[in-house]
Design a protein around this motif. Structure first.
Motif, mmCIF file in Angstrom:
data_model
loop_
_atom_site.group_PDB
_atom_site.id
_atom_site.type_symbol
_atom_site.label_atom_id
_atom_site.label_comp_id
_atom_site.label_asym_id
_atom_site.label_seq_id
_atom_site.Cartn_x
_atom_site.Cartn_y
_atom_site.Cartn_z
ATOM 1 N N LYS A 414 0.834 -1.193 0.000
ATOM 2 C CA LYS A 414 0.000 0.000 0.000
ATOM 3 C C LYS A 414 0.870 1.245 0.000
ATOM 4 O O LYS A 414 1.828 1.344 0.773
ATOM 5 N N ASP A 418 -0.954 7.794 -1.838
ATOM 6 C CA ASP A 418 -2.200 7.802 -2.617
ATOM 7 C C ASP A 418 -3.216 6.756 -2.148
ATOM 8 O O ASP A 418 -4.244 6.547 -2.776
ATOM 9 N N ARG A 419 -2.898 6.099 -1.003
ATOM 10 C CA ARG A 419 -3.848 5.180 -0.351
ATOM 11 C C ARG A 419 -4.226 3.994 -1.226
ATOM 12 O O ARG A 419 -5.233 3.333 -0.993
ATOM 13 N N GLU A 420 -3.432 3.723 -2.249
ATOM 14 C CA GLU A 420 -3.745 2.622 -3.149
ATOM 15 C C GLU A 420 -3.075 1.343 -2.646
ATOM 16 O O GLU A 420 -1.895 1.358 -2.289
ATOM 17 N N GLN A 421 -3.815 0.267 -2.611
ATOM 18 C CA GLN A 421 -3.271 -1.010 -2.175
ATOM 19 C C GLN A 421 -3.392 -2.014 -3.311
ATOM 20 O O GLN A 421 -4.490 -2.271 -3.807
ATOM 21 N N VAL A 422 -2.226 -2.570 -3.730
ATOM 22 C CA VAL A 422 -2.231 -3.459 -4.898
ATOM 23 C C VAL A 422 -1.482 -4.751 -4.596
ATOM 24 O O VAL A 422 -0.625 -4.806 -3.712
ATOM 25 N N THR A 432 5.231 3.458 -7.270
ATOM 26 C CA THR A 432 4.443 4.233 -8.228
ATOM 27 C C THR A 432 5.088 5.597 -8.410
ATOM 28 O O THR A 432 5.686 6.140 -7.494
#
Lengths: 441, 441
Positions: A414, A418-422, A432
């Motif tokens: 995570k 940008d709070r994105e979890q992949v 990123t």
């Protein structure tokens, strides 16, 4: 492990001895890394000298005595006087001279070295003056004669160094360059006595600070004729090098040397380096090219990087002519200025790129395996130290400014920016581009 | 610029203050870079503290007074006594304690920091003892309680650091780990008095140096019973952790903690880290895990990297329990050992990868253009400083250990190692793999 209240000695900062928080030190390391990278990219080698020299070595220059710190062993015995007194060095030039003389047969000349060490000035404690600070110096020393190439290369290196330091993007700086043979040559040609020369150069040095009119008044007090004063001031304030007419051989030599240096620098951005005949620096040290560097919008702050050419570096130690040219960045003062102005990104309290979380104790083995792979790929990975609510681990990463958290149980990562979890594979994952703090391995 | 012969002051080295030649410093930089890289890869942040502390801060530990250097301003005025006396720090632990207490509210805990600075010991000048040297420390400090995870991570980091240092490839080193609760727990269980405990631990610490029989004799002199001595020595020389039987709670706790640490280290190479119950270290500092590191083939040389867990780092400054665990590499002593043994590649007197030759003055512009491209690609490029016979320029590169020379007039580059000269484009050229000294950008 809780403790009873007791009386404690509350520690405080020592005046003049700077100390930074981890997030400030993180930026300071970027500064050192950058400066080192540029210096080495021009072929300068690193040396370090001890923090101390024998006191007699340091006080070859009497006038600095006041600022010297000497060392005493706390429990000195009576028979200790056999040894020379030791004192902390106050610059890196005196130690360089001693180093070159001492290791003369082991060095290859021209000897190009850089040095980034602490120096000490035994000043009275007083606001704004550092008593311990870093200097970053480059010097080139040769035997007998030193090509002018080095005088010209020096400001190019300094421009590349200073202009790209983290936090300096918004600062307009300017290198101001002259050659002492020009002014001294004119004074010679005007028949001005050696004592008066000292006064004149010291006074001219103040134009930036006190203005042309005040300098004129001071020069009148030295008993110079008005026509001489006019001629001297006309030269010192002349901004167009090609319009200066040489009077005598020394002045012509100075003009030609300065022209060579300025030609070499023609590819620098407009205004980055200018010929400025008002730059003279102290009299008894420099013999040719001289440099100063100022903030264009705050010239009164003084020079942040200065230097010049000297004819005889190590004459008191060795029977050789060792001319040199060098320049010194007043590192800590400059760093602290930008720090106080809030110019730094101080979000990183940790060098870790990734916090490897530990959702449950059973994940420890897998977490360590993933961390090992990521470290081998060049990432800095901190292992969270015990199984705890995952949200607490996220908070810890945020507090330390660690940009990514890895979840070994889910095989996901995570980005806290940008709070994105992949989903992510440690062998191939890359940060990123959006994340400001991401380091590309 | 030749000079008349005159009497000169021949400079000499100051006893105890090491100073390296450029090619040695080149290796020293590789050491620092490597150590920093490993420390940061585990999420340790860098801090630096001033070289000095107030004398009263340093001499909280009375017994080190003898080794302290205090500072005196050479031209001290009479009214200077308002300020506390300043002294050079003799380690990085006391400054860390002061730093953590002073900046407590600005730090995030667990606070993981590394520190690589010079420290000073005001010893009498004497062969082989450094009076100024680098230490490289890592410590983790937490509030109230510190997870055992950190005790276990510490030796893994140190192994990764030491085993991959340039020049260490042929050296067999071993981390020896114990937990002071084991021996102290046994002494407790045997009903041994607190004063005797001090004697016993100090004596046990000497097993490696003087042997088991001599230690036994010394223990007998303390008045311990033979059965107690036998039990103590049986424990201290036991190489099989799982065969040790706990006597009492404290000893059981120590055994369980040590087992946890050893389990964590099971992936290290055979013999890299071993449990060794004879390791105790000084009594009044460490309270749990303790570490030492030795050259397996030269254990008498002493520990090159030591540390352990302490319960109360900064108790004299702050009303908090601040347990920590740390370990310290005696950098300069280790570096100097390998240096004297000729273990280093000392061919690089310059960081330059490429010498850009100057066949004729007219080539200068083109030479600078090529150099700029190569520098942007990450290569270090020294410009030769004047047009001269090309063979002389080659000789210069060889003397400085610069592996490649570029010929801007021919658009060719020559490897000095394999004598091969090939056409090259600065945008795409890469060093040949054969050249030992080549740096891949």
């Amino acid at each position: 492990m809780s403790k009873d209240k007791k009386s404690v000695y509350k520690p405080k900062a020592i005046s003049g001895y700077p100390e930074w928080l981890p997030e400030e030190r993180f930026v300071e390391q970027q500064w050192f890394d950058h400066i080192r990278k540029v210096f080495e990219s021009y072929g300068f080698c690193s040396i370090e000298t001890p923090s101390v020299e024998e006191l007699d070595v340091l006080r070859a220059k009497g006038e600095v005595d006041k600022e010297i710190y000497v060392l005493e062993r706390l429990h000195k015995e009576d028979d200790d006087d056999s040894e020379a007194r030791l004192a902390l060095h106050f610059d890196q030039t005196v130690p360089l001279a001693r180093y070159v003389a001492q290791h003369f047969n082991d060095l290859v000349f021209p000897f190009k070295r850089y040095q980034m060490q602490r120096v000490w000035r035994g000043e009275r404690p007083q606001a704004g003056r550092f008593r311990e600070f870093y200097q970053c110096d480059i010097d080139v020393i040769n035997v007998d004669a030193l090509p002018l190439h080095f005088d010209a290369e020096m400001p190019a290196i300094i421009w590349e160094t200073l202009s790209a330091l983290p936090g300096m993007a918004g600062e307009k700086i300017q290198l101001r360059i002259s050659n002492r043979k020009i002014l001294l040559g004119l004074l010679d040609a005007l028949g001005i006595s050696d004592e008066q020369k000292v006064d004149v150069t010291r006074t001219i040095d103040k134009i930036e600070k006190i203005g042309e009119d005040a300098v004129k008044k001071l020069l009148q007090e030295t008993g110079l004729s008005n026509s001489n004063i006019d001629e001297i001031l006309k030269l010192a304030t002349n901004k167009n090098l090609s319009s200066v007419e040489a009077k005598g051989e020394m002045m012509a030599e100075g003009l030609s040397e300065l022209q060579y240096v300025m030609d070499y620098l023609k590819d620098l951005p407009e205004g980055a380096a200018v010929a400025d005949l008002s730059i003279v620096r102290g009299l008894d040290y420099y013999t040719g090219t001289v440099y100063e560097t100022v903030f264009v919008e705050d010239p009164g702050y003084g020079s942040i990087c200065s230097g010049g050419r000297y004819d005889d570096l190590a004459g008191s130690y060795i029977n050789k002519a060792l001319p040199g040219v060098g320049i010194s960045i007043g590192f800590s003062r400059l760093f602290d200025r930008l720090r106080q102005q809030g110019k730094f990104d101080t979000s990183r309290k940790s060098p870790a790129d990734i916090l490897m979380t530990l959702p449950k104790e059973e994940d420890a083995e897998e977490a360590r395996k993933i961390a090992r792979i990521l470290r081998q790929r060049g990432f800095n990975v901190e292992m969270f130290h015990r199984a705890q609510k995952i949200q607490k681990q996220f908070t810890y990463a945020e507090k330390k400014g660690i940009p990514y958290v890895w979840l070994p149980d889910l095989g996901e990562v995570k980005s806290l920016a940008d709070r994105e979890q992949v989903k992510a594979d440690p062998q191939h994952w890359t940060p990123t581009k959006d994340s400001q703090n991401a380091k590309v391995a």
